[in-house]
Structure formats: structure tokens, C-alpha cells
Write a protein that holds these residues in place. Structure first.
Motif, mmCIF file in Angstrom:
data_model
loop_
_atom_site.group_PDB
_atom_site.id
_atom_site.type_symbol
_atom_site.label_atom_id
_atom_site.label_comp_id
_atom_site.label_asym_id
_atom_site.label_seq_id
_atom_site.Cartn_x
_atom_site.Cartn_y
_atom_site.Cartn_z
ATOM 1 N N PRO A 113 0.825 -1.217 0.000
ATOM 2 C CA PRO A 113 0.000 0.000 0.000
ATOM 3 C C PRO A 113 0.856 1.263 0.000
ATOM 4 N N LYS A 114 1.983 1.225 0.732
ATOM 5 C CA LYS A 114 2.918 2.348 0.729
ATOM 6 C C LYS A 114 4.015 2.076 -0.299
ATOM 7 N N VAL A 115 4.882 3.077 -0.491
ATOM 8 C CA VAL A 115 5.892 2.962 -1.544
ATOM 9 C C VAL A 115 6.930 1.901 -1.194
ATOM 10 N N VAL A 116 7.463 1.281 -2.231
ATOM 11 C CA VAL A 116 8.608 0.375 -2.139
ATOM 12 C C VAL A 116 9.763 1.047 -2.865
ATOM 13 N N ARG A 117 10.895 1.198 -2.182
ATOM 14 C CA ARG A 117 12.074 1.827 -2.796
ATOM 15 C C ARG A 117 13.110 0.757 -3.116
ATOM 16 N N ILE A 118 13.612 0.787 -4.346
ATOM 17 C CA ILE A 118 14.702 -0.095 -4.762
ATOM 18 C C ILE A 118 15.990 0.704 -4.635
ATOM 19 N N THR A 119 16.876 0.284 -3.740
ATOM 20 C CA THR A 119 18.098 1.036 -3.475
ATOM 21 C C THR A 119 19.341 0.382 -4.065
ATOM 22 N N GLY A 120 19.220 -0.856 -4.533
ATOM 23 C CA GLY A 120 20.375 -1.524 -5.118
ATOM 24 C C GLY A 120 20.018 -2.923 -5.590
ATOM 25 N N ILE A 121 20.873 -3.484 -6.443
ATOM 26 C CA ILE A 121 20.734 -4.867 -6.896
ATOM 27 C C ILE A 121 22.112 -5.500 -6.880
ATOM 28 N N ARG A 122 22.187 -6.713 -6.339
ATOM 29 C CA ARG A 122 23.428 -7.474 -6.324
ATOM 30 C C ARG A 122 23.176 -8.871 -6.880
ATOM 31 N N ALA A 123 24.226 -9.519 -7.322
ATOM 32 C CA ALA A 123 24.145 -10.913 -7.756
ATOM 33 C C ALA A 123 24.736 -11.783 -6.655
ATOM 34 N N VAL A 124 23.979 -12.796 -6.243
ATOM 35 C CA VAL A 124 24.444 -13.747 -5.239
ATOM 36 C C VAL A 124 24.780 -15.041 -5.975
ATOM 37 N N THR A 125 26.012 -15.501 -5.885
ATOM 38 C CA THR A 125 26.524 -16.553 -6.768
ATOM 39 C C THR A 125 26.998 -17.790 -6.015
ATOM 40 N N GLN A 126 26.974 -18.906 -6.727
ATOM 41 C CA GLN A 126 27.696 -20.118 -6.362
ATOM 42 C C GLN A 126 28.479 -20.527 -7.610
ATOM 43 N N TYR A 184 14.732 3.890 -7.172
ATOM 44 C CA TYR A 184 13.429 3.690 -7.804
ATOM 45 C C TYR A 184 12.366 3.598 -6.722
ATOM 46 N N THR A 185 11.338 4.447 -6.825
ATOM 47 C CA THR A 185 10.244 4.471 -5.860
ATOM 48 C C THR A 185 8.972 4.009 -6.551
ATOM 49 N N LEU A 186 8.387 2.934 -6.046
ATOM 50 C CA LEU A 186 7.207 2.335 -6.669
ATOM 51 C C LEU A 186 6.017 2.409 -5.723
ATOM 52 N N ASN A 187 4.965 3.090 -6.146
ATOM 53 C CA ASN A 187 3.690 3.005 -5.448
ATOM 54 C C ASN A 187 3.035 1.667 -5.782
ATOM 55 N N HIS A 188 1.919 1.399 -5.145
ATOM 56 C CA HIS A 188 1.213 0.142 -5.405
ATOM 57 C C HIS A 188 0.859 0.031 -6.889
ATOM 58 N N GLU A 189 1.315 -1.035 -7.530
ATOM 59 C CA GLU A 189 1.080 -1.364 -8.935
ATOM 60 C C GLU A 189 1.873 -0.497 -9.917
#
Length: 286
Positions: A113-126, A184-189
Motif C-alpha cells: 500500500p505504501k511505496v517500495v524503494r529499490i536502493t540496489g541490486i546485487r548478484a548472489v553466486t555459487q 526507484y520508488t514504486l507506489n502500489h502497482e
């Protein structure tokens, strides 16, 4: 003289019921139902392996014998040959993995219902040693495919980097921190699309992308693909000399096949299957 008014109980009950109904009716009319989204903070609506338009080489963990190659060629040629986009899922279904660079496109939307903020992306590896079962040789002839966000899986902690093309049509350069000046700030949908490219010159890796988030004011993470789902895959190809610029070492593989466009001295390429056994004089290991 005192006067006592006698009001029948039925009338009183009727009035109380009417008042309750009126209050309930008013509340129903003024308040709309609020749905609380369920599931993860980001709803992944689509995850697509991006076809490689220029480099069509593949590597398998196991050796593909000539009989199995006939069956694979029949399936690949049925969808238009090794250079067709439709051949990629056929090769993956047979166990093939992209060498050096692999790109995925992720479409997602805010799921709170509230905003979701994307602050980073990483790759987790094996990671482990690169695959050496079968190499299907069909390298690029020109500049690499377009890359937007790059992840160097040879790094101890791969994070999203900016990308610039190589001036000599070589592999793209990864540099800096993509999220250092972006959030990146995402509201619902609200929707967002990322095109993420992983690269390795050293290893075979299984990996997932970890999205770093702020949800309801608190730090959170989400893995794509999810834990329990099949991870993404990529392998380095084994080269002679420089890992970045050396030639593919076909002697390092248990089986080695070439795309028909690289089979020299053949007049009728159209009559050849997509993958062929190299002969002396037309292979990269002459």
C-alpha cells in the motif's frame, strides 16, 4: 398527579433496530474496502531470458555424442536454425548454458500500500570451474549486444554497474555503481523493467539477483528468481592466453561443434545442419 407513559416494547425494539440499520448503511456508503497486497514487496510479472542477437555460442556440462547431435540439430533446425531467437530455449532445454555474458529482463511492480524503494541490486553466486563438456562454436561478428546494467560475477560481491561499449567491438566495460545516484520508488502497482547482464571470464556460476529495498521504512531484500526456483546460469569459456581476448581452446572440451556459417570450404551451407563436426583447416584449433 403523575402520569406514566406506557410505550409498547415492540415499538422500542423497532426504533433501536432502525437506528442500527441507519448507522450501518451510512458507514457502508462512506468507506470503500481496502485490499492489502499479499506476497513479496515486488510482484514479478515477467522474467525473460533476452535472446542474443550476435553471439550464438553455447556450452554444455556433458559431452554430446554424434547421435545426440543429430537429434539436437533436428530440433534447432525446426525453429529456424542456430541463429534464430527461437533456438535459444531449445538449446537451454537440452542443457546448454550461455558463455561469458547472459542477460535477463525482469518486469516488476510495487506490491505494498505504501511505496517500495529499490536502493540496489546485487548478484548472489555459487561458482566453480567452467563447464567443459561440449562447446558449440558460433561467436559474434561485430559489436556485443546492448547491455544496460552489468554484474561482474568474477568479483567477490557483484553489484549493479554502469556499462559502456568497447571502442574496438570487444566485450562491454562495466564501471562505477549504477545505484549510487539512482533510486526507484514504486507506489502500489507502479511498474519497472530492468535488463540485467551477468558476465564471467573465470567460472561456471549459478546465481540470483538480490534486490535491496526499503519497505514501510525498513530495510528488506528480495531474490529473483526466488529461493527454491531454478537459478540463472552462466559459464566462462576456456580460452588460450587472455581470459578476455584469447581464442577459445577447443582442445579443452570433450566435444566441439561449429556453426555452419564457420565451416569453410563448403559450397552449400544451406544443406548443412546448424551444428557440425569441424574438419582440419576449418576449426579454431588448426
Amino acid at each position: 398527579m403523575s402520569v406514566v407513559l406506557s410505550i409498547p416494547a415492540a415499538v422500542i425494539a423497532s426504533r433501536i433496530t432502525s437506528d442500527k440499520d441507519a448507522k450501518a448503511g451510512t458507514g457502508a456508503a462512506s468507506a470503500s474496502p481496502v485490499r492489502t497486497p499479499t506476497g513479496e514487496p515486488l510482484k514479478v510479472t515477467k522474467l525473460t531470458m533476452v535472446p542474443r542477437r550476435l553471439d550464438h555460442s553455447w556450452v554444455m556440462a556433458h559431452p554430446v555424442d554424434p547421435a545426440a547431435l543429430v537429434r539436437l540439430n533436428a530440433n534447432v533446425d525446426k525453429v529456424g536454425g542456430a541463429l534464430a531467437d527461437e533456438a535459444d530455449p531449445v538449446m537451454r532445454a537440452a542443457g546448454a548454458v550461455e558463455p561469458t555474458l547472459s542477460t535477463v529482463e525482469i518486469e516488476a511492480e510495487g506490491n505494498r500500500p505504501k511505496v517500495v524503494r529499490i536502493t540496489g541490486i546485487r548478484a548472489v553466486t555459487q561458482c566453480r570451474k567452467p563447464l567443459n563438456g561440449t562447446y558449440f562454436y558460433n561467436p559474434p561478428q561485430g559489436a556485443s549486444d546492448n547491455v544496460q546494467l552489468g554484474f561482474d560475477l568474477d568479483s567477490p560481491s557483484p553489484f549493479a554497474q554502469k556499462v559502456k561499449p568497447d571502442s574496438n567491438d570487444g566485450p562491454p566495460h562495466f564501471y562505477g555503481d549504477y545505484f549510487a545516484d539512482r533510486k526507484y520508488t514504486l507506489n502500489h502497482e507502479d511498474q519497472v523493467t530492468f535488463r540485467l547482464s551477468a558476465r564471467t571470464y573465470k567460472s561456471y556460476c549459478e546465481y540470483r539477483y538480490r534486490f535491496d529495498l526499503i519497505v514501510d521504512g525498513k530495510a528488506d531484500t528480495q531474490f529473483i528468481p526466488r529461493e527454491g526456483e531454478r537459478p540463472l546460469q552462466i559459464t566462462a569459456d576456456i580460452r588460450t592466453g587472455s581470459e578476455r581476448f584469447g581464442l577459445v581452446d577447443c582442445n579443452a572440451y570433450q566435444r566441439f561443434y561449429m556453426g555452419k556459417v564457420f565451416v569453410a570450404g563448403t559450397a552449400d551451407l544451406a544443406g548443412l545442419p546448424s551444428w557440425n563436426t569441424p574438419t582440419p583447416g576449418n576449426g579454431p584449433c588448426e
